[in-house]
Structures are given as structure tokens and as C-alpha cells.
Design an enzyme around this catalytic site. Structure first.
Site, PDB file in Angstrom:
ATOM      1  N   ASP A  86     -73.216  -4.120   5.735  1.00  0.00           N
ATOM      2  CA  ASP A  86     -72.145  -5.121   5.678  1.00  0.00           C
ATOM      3  C   ASP A  86     -71.641  -5.294   4.242  1.00  0.00           C
ATOM      4  O   ASP A  86     -70.634  -5.955   4.013  1.00  0.00           O
ATOM      5  CB  ASP A  86     -72.675  -6.481   6.167  1.00  0.00           C
ATOM      6  CG  ASP A  86     -72.060  -6.884   7.490  1.00  0.00           C
ATOM      7  OD1 ASP A  86     -71.090  -6.229   7.913  1.00  0.00           O
ATOM      8  OD2 ASP A  86     -72.560  -7.851   8.104  1.00  0.00           O
TER       9      ASP A  86
ATOM     10  N   GLN B 264     -75.715 -10.527  12.449  1.00  0.00           N
ATOM     11  CA  GLN B 264     -74.403 -11.044  12.879  1.00  0.00           C
ATOM     12  C   GLN B 264     -74.240 -12.497  12.413  1.00  0.00           C
ATOM     13  O   GLN B 264     -75.072 -13.346  12.699  1.00  0.00           O
ATOM     14  CB  GLN B 264     -74.308 -10.945  14.413  1.00  0.00           C
ATOM     15  CG  GLN B 264     -72.962 -11.335  14.973  1.00  0.00           C
ATOM     16  CD  GLN B 264     -71.844 -10.370  14.595  1.00  0.00           C
ATOM     17  OE1 GLN B 264     -72.016  -9.150  14.605  1.00  0.00           O
ATOM     18  NE2 GLN B 264     -70.699 -10.910  14.224  1.00  0.00           N
TER      19      GLN B 264
ATOM     20  N   LYS C  83     -70.336  -3.214  18.879  1.00  0.00           N
ATOM     21  CA  LYS C  83     -70.991  -2.425  17.833  1.00  0.00           C
ATOM     22  C   LYS C  83     -72.022  -1.482  18.459  1.00  0.00           C
ATOM     23  O   LYS C  83     -72.139  -0.321  18.079  1.00  0.00           O
ATOM     24  CB  LYS C  83     -71.665  -3.354  16.809  1.00  0.00           C
ATOM     25  CG  LYS C  83     -70.644  -4.016  15.884  1.00  0.00           C
ATOM     26  CD  LYS C  83     -71.212  -5.158  15.065  1.00  0.00           C
ATOM     27  CE  LYS C  83     -70.078  -5.859  14.325  1.00  0.00           C
ATOM     28  NZ  LYS C  83     -70.474  -7.092  13.643  1.00  0.00           N
TER      29      LYS C  83
END
Ligand code: NAP
Length: 292
Positions: A123, A100, A56
């Protein structure tokens, strides 16, 4: 028939998205005076998470974003993680916040999701964004299902009236992709571990999205001839990656299918970049219009 022409090339589609994001990121920077910013928070030392976070970070750099990675030890108190999220929520240079998952044992994942400013929730997991998607309102949506919709578009198939079966009901993939397929006028069934006679349910589908996490669960003889198959599964067995669909068997039957790797995976990161860019423009526009 050339079977390889049925394979949906997620890498190629993702490369186009990244090129487009890079161009728009430069426009954003010229307008705002600073680049779009993504902050990633990694707690603990899960090896797979470390790999995801590194990719990422690299993807952000390639499109000209400012990216920061906060690596915290697994022993970090939850209050400290929440305080960091609060700081990032208030930082005007940060447009996207990604924690994460999975978090190490002892953390309350729901509380962490709820702490993220919905405007920076790239997200798409905050209940406000999930509720917006379920209600058909615009908002930040989870990256993997967003990428799946983009891959389906490349087949040129109109989903109106088509039968879609989603296997899996997670908040990350199954539920949001079902909402997106419904919005595209498909007739949607969500299957899960308690579904009776899954092969027969799958056999009805013009479109199958498999998001289960079981190596090659879906067999070729479960599929309706000509179906489109999107394989979300990532199953690592003895160092090799497998999807949730028996790829070679399915390829004989389907009209289009995503491979593992090289299908849905590359799209997930590309959509994270796109979500961050969208968030950056929305936050900056609100500020320019005096709403913030
Ligand atoms: P998850 O939260 O573990 O959910 C799995 C779902 O599959 C659950 O709803 C479960 O049903 C269902 N299921 C389990 N066994 C089943 C069976 N035998 N028959 C029918 N349904 C079954 O997983 P997830 O986060 O959605 O991820 C799914 C897979 O996609 C994983 O392999 C993950 O690594 C992969 N993934 C890939 C990407 C990518 O970028 N490519 C992104 C996200 C996830 P119940 O609800 O009844 O337990």
C-alpha cells in the site's frame, strides 16, 4: 469533436497491466518455485471494505498470485492484529501485506502501518516508503497515485513545466500524487479544505487531480480550457457513484478526463498487483543474493 475520445479508459489500461502482471507472475513462479503471495487483512464487517477485499482476492487469483484473506472480528484486540502482521512479515511465501482501512474504532492505524515490513508494504503507506517517495528514492508507492501517473502517461502529455493542482492532502492520495507530479517536473500546488478561492486556484491548472470525496465539487467553469482532469473521488449517493468533478460540464472544456466509475478505480487494484509482483521479485532477489 467527438467528446468520448477525451475520456481516459481506466478499465482498458488496467486490463493491459493485469495481463502483463500475469505473464511476469508466471515467470516469477518458474524461477522461485512458488507464486507471488498477497495477504489481505480485514477487520470488522464494513460493507464497502468487504466488497474491496473480495475484488482484490479475485484480481489476485486471475493473475496467478497466491492470496489469503484474514477476516477478523471488530472485537479483535490490537495486539492480536499486530501478532498476525508479525507472522506475515516472517512468512517467506508472503510478499505483500495489505490491511484494509478504515479499521474499526479503537485501533491505532499508525501503529498498524508501522508494524508492516516496509519490503511487503504494497500500500506504500509505511513512513519509510513515504519518506523514500518524498526523497525521490525508489520504493513501494501507494497504488492510487501510481495508477494516476500511468493514466496521465496515456495522454502522451509531457508534464515538464505544466501547472498541476492536486485537491486533497491525504497520505493515501493527495501527498503522494503531488510528490510524483513534482518528480515529473510539474509545478505543483496542493489545495485542501482551507484553500481560499479554490475555483481560481484550479483555473490556473493544466492538470487537476481531485481527491476530495465531495460529489461534483469541481465545476466545468473552474477548469482551464484544454486541462487534463483526473477524478479520484468515489461518492455514493442513493446507490449511484459520482466523482469529485461535474463530469458532463467538464467534458465540454477539458482535453482529457477520467470517468467515475471506470477511471482511477480499476487502476488502483492493477497497481496493487504490480506492487506485489515488484515486492516478490525484490524479496526473492535479496534472498538469492544472501541478503536475507
Ligand atoms: P480524505 O483522507 O478524506 O482527504 C480528503 C481531502 O480533501 C482532505 O485533504 C481535505 O482537506 C480535502 N477537502 C475536503 N473538503 C474540501 C473542500 N470543500 N475543498 C477542498 N478540499 C477539501 O480522502 P482520500 O482518502 O484522499 O480520498 C479522497 C477521495 O478519493 C474519496 O472520495 C475516496 O473515496 C476516493 N478514493 C478513491 C480511490 C480509487 O481507487 N478510486 C482510492 C482512494 C480514495 P483537509 O485536509 O483540509 O481536511
Amino acid at each position: 469533436m467527438d467528446l468520448t475520445s477525451k475520456i481516459i479508459d481506466g478499465k482498458a489500461v488496467a486490463a493491459l497491466v493485469r495481463k502483463d502482471v500475469a505473464a511476469k507472475a508466471a515467470e516469477f513462479e518458474a524461477w522461485a518455485g512458488f507464486p507471488p503471495g498477497l495477504s489481505v487483512v480485514l477487520v470488522g464487517d464494513d460493507p464497502a471494505s468487504q466488497v474491496y477485499v473480495r475484488s482484490k482476492e479475485k484480481a489476485c487469483q486471475e493473475v496467478g498470485f497466491h492470496s489469503q484473506v484474514f477476516r477478523l472480528p471488530a472485537s479483535t484486540p490490537q495486539s492480536e492484529l499486530l501478532a498476525l502482521i508479525d507472522t506475515l512479515n516472517k512468512d517467506p511465501r508472503v510478499h505483500g501485506i495489505l490491511v484494509q482501512f478504515p479499521l474499526p474504532e479503537g485501533f491505532d492505524q499508525t501503529a498498524v502501518i508501522n508494524a508492516i515490513d516496509p519490503a511487503k508494504d504494497v500500500d506504500g503507506l509505511h513512513p519509510l516508503n513515504a519518506g523514500r517517495l518524498a526523497s525521490g528514492l525508489p520504493g513501494l508507492v501507494p497504488c492510487t497515485p501510481k495508477g494516476i501517473m500511468r493514466l496521465i502517461q496515456t495522454t502522451g502529455v509531457d508534464l515538464t513545466g505544466k501547472t498541476a493542482v492536486v485537491i486533497g492532502r491525504s497520505n493515501l492520495v493527495g501527498k503522494p500524487i503531488a510528490a510524483m507530479l513534482l518528480a515529473a517536473n510539474a509545478t505543483v500546488t496542493i489545495a485542501h479544505s482551507r484553500t481560499v478561492d479554490l475555483p481560481n486556484v484550479v483555473r490556473q491548472a493544466d492538470l487537476v487531480v481531485a481527491a476530495v470525496g465531495r460529489k461534483e465539487l469541481v465545476r466545468g467553469d473552474w477548469l482551464k480550457p484544454g486541462a487534463i482532469v483526473i477524478d479520484v473521488g468515489i461518492n455514493r449517493v442513493e446507490g449511484k457513484l459520482y466523482g469529485d468533478v461535474a463530469f458532463a460540464e467538464a467534458l465540454e472544456v477539458v482535453s482529457a478526463i477520467t470517468p467515475v466509475p471506470g477511471g482511477v478505480g480499476p487502476m488502483t487494484i492493477a497497481m496493487l498487483l504490480e506492487n506485489t509482483l515488484e515486492a516478490a521479485f525484490a524479496i526473492q532477489e535479496a534472498k538469492t543474493n544472501g541478503h536475507n
